[in-house]
Motif scaffolding. Structure first.
Motif, mmCIF file in Angstrom:
data_model
loop_
_atom_site.group_PDB
_atom_site.id
_atom_site.type_symbol
_atom_site.label_atom_id
_atom_site.label_comp_id
_atom_site.label_asym_id
_atom_site.label_seq_id
_atom_site.Cartn_x
_atom_site.Cartn_y
_atom_site.Cartn_z
ATOM 1 N N ALA A 53 7.166 0.919 0.068
ATOM 2 C CA ALA A 53 7.009 0.988 1.526
ATOM 3 C C ALA A 53 8.282 0.467 2.177
ATOM 4 C CB ALA A 53 5.819 0.153 1.979
ATOM 5 N N VAL A 95 8.836 -3.090 0.349
ATOM 6 C CA VAL A 95 7.705 -3.685 -0.358
ATOM 7 C C VAL A 95 7.235 -2.769 -1.486
ATOM 8 C CG1 VAL A 95 5.309 -4.479 -0.113
ATOM 9 C CG2 VAL A 95 6.969 -4.960 1.702
ATOM 10 N N ILE A 109 4.367 -1.439 -3.826
ATOM 11 C CA ILE A 109 2.921 -1.311 -3.694
ATOM 12 C C ILE A 109 2.351 -0.664 -4.948
ATOM 13 C CG2 ILE A 109 1.072 -0.312 -2.291
ATOM 14 C CD1 ILE A 109 2.753 -0.729 0.114
ATOM 15 N N GLU A 153 12.533 -3.748 5.633
ATOM 16 C CA GLU A 153 11.412 -4.456 4.988
ATOM 17 C C GLU A 153 10.943 -3.564 3.848
ATOM 18 O OE1 GLU A 153 8.328 -5.761 7.700
ATOM 19 O OE2 GLU A 153 6.798 -5.621 6.128
ATOM 20 N N TYR A 161 3.472 -6.893 -4.228
ATOM 21 C CA TYR A 161 2.076 -7.341 -4.190
ATOM 22 C C TYR A 161 1.374 -7.054 -5.507
ATOM 23 C CZ TYR A 161 2.252 -8.343 0.774
ATOM 24 O OH TYR A 161 2.551 -8.887 1.994
ATOM 25 N N GLN A 181 7.021 -0.778 6.553
ATOM 26 C CA GLN A 181 5.571 -0.571 6.685
ATOM 27 C C GLN A 181 5.137 0.891 6.694
ATOM 28 O OE1 GLN A 181 4.115 -3.095 9.854
ATOM 29 N NE2 GLN A 181 5.256 -4.860 9.117
ATOM 30 N N GLN A 182 5.957 1.744 6.073
ATOM 31 C CA GLN A 182 5.578 3.149 5.879
ATOM 32 C C GLN A 182 5.825 3.499 4.417
ATOM 33 O OE1 GLN A 182 4.748 5.399 8.375
ATOM 34 N NE2 GLN A 182 5.635 4.607 10.279
ATOM 35 N N TYR A 183 4.885 4.231 3.826
ATOM 36 C CA TYR A 183 5.146 4.721 2.477
ATOM 37 C C TYR A 183 6.395 5.597 2.525
ATOM 38 C CZ TYR A 183 0.503 3.098 1.130
ATOM 39 O OH TYR A 183 -0.599 2.317 0.869
#
Lengths: 145, 78, 145, 78
Positions: free
Chosen positions: B51, B70, B72, B68, B8, B54-56
């Motif tokens: 992440a 990602v 950040i 997943e 992102y 969906q967790q750091y």
């Protein structure tokens, strides 16, 4: 209510959602787009979110706040997409029995949100653009004297 | 191992968004090392969290092919 | 805007009045009528104000706040007359460049308002009524154990 | 001296609202003394301020016949 939305934030709706008949206090924080930053005119902002995680992280913050203060109601709405100066980027509302705790809880939530929730802001100026906070703070050499 | 990564904000601008990365090792630390080699600009960011589901995730977290994942960059909501 | 009014407070209007294009933060405090007090059901509240002085004292508080924090906009509206549970009794909004000062200034204003502005509240219960704060705090003997 | 006084809230309930008061002396202190004699219930309040011409006035403030004098019991706005 935790909402990440491309539509204009309805602040009144956020307040109503957070309100409670048992509450005597509602505190609301509204973050708006300023028309300048770093002494430059902001033409628009672009916000993007890693939505699923943004909602999950916000939920954690709310749960944390609810453990610290007796919240009777709350709502958080964050805008994404293109925003012009004056528009609402975020609205946080909490209701509590007494006023002091409403201020504390609302400030806690917005402070944490700004630190932890994966939402990203790009400032678009007349002469360029910049992802906010992305680079280590540069010393503006022109202002060192 | 080989994973798919999404990025992102400025990390998306640097990496181009979704990418498949093959690297030696199993952890976030290994992933970071490989990313920084491939996209040196990432190491110029004020911070970059990873992440996982969906967790750091800290550097020690082990990755799986279907996680997943990602990137950040510094958050700036509000 | 300082307003003492018998009409329903338009919170959105209060927020708009306090907003400013140069501001990044708006903090809003809304005081609402709780449906119970002292473990009794509140049927309604009656507020009355010594209006001219209430406006003047509120103005002093705003001036004081503006000397402590760089306010870009503000608005205070206080309801008088008969209010039912859930209704808005007071709304205070301030806008500032940064968020911390918006919380501090708004809390300062409502805290001072409650201490200094000549507005008087009567709680009407099913079995009686009471001017809030009028009597020295009685020790509720039933709860001394 | 003789003044006209207005009262709000519980002070209005006790005094009946607008009243004319004749008393010895010239200051807020003298006014208070006379009021407490005439309306003993006023001394049972948690506090009672006197406003003169829309300003809170201390006991030493001198009064004039045409002053706007208002009794202010404990405030409870908000």
């Amino acid at each position: 209510m935790i909402k990440i939305t491309e539509k204009t934030i309805d602040v009144q709706k956020v307040i109503e959602t957070a309100s409670s008949l048992g509450a005597g206090a509602v505190n609301v924080f509204i973050g708006t787009v300023r028309n300048h930053a770093h002494n430059k005119n902001v033409v628009w902002l672009e916000y993007e979110a890693y939505e699923a995680m943004a909602v999950a992280e916000t939920r954690k913050i709310i749960d944390d706040a609810a453990g610290r203060w007796p919240l009777l109601g709350w709502a958080v709405s964050h805008r994404i997409g293109t925003l012009k100066p004056g528009e609402v980027a975020v609205a946080v509302a909490v209701s509590t029995k007494h006023r002091k705790e409403s201020f504390e809880a609302c400030q806690f939530i917005i402070d944490r949100l700004k630190e932890h929730v994966p939402i990203f802001k790009k400032e678009v100026f007349e002469d360029g653009e910049e992802w906010v906070g992305a680079r280590p703070e540069a010393q503006p050499t022109a202002q060192l004297n | 191992m080989k994973v798919r990564i999404k990025a992102y904000g400025i990390a998306r601008d640097i990496t181009g968004g979704t990418l498949d990365l093959e690297f030696d090792g199993q952890t976030v630390a290994h992933l970071r090392k490989s990313l920084y080699e491939r996209y040196p600009a990432l190491s110029g960011l004020a911070s970059m969290m990873v992440a996982v589901n969906q967790q750091y995730a800290g550097n020690e977290v082990a990755l799986h092919a279907d996680d997943e994942i990602v990137l950040i960059p510094p958050v700036s909501g509000g």
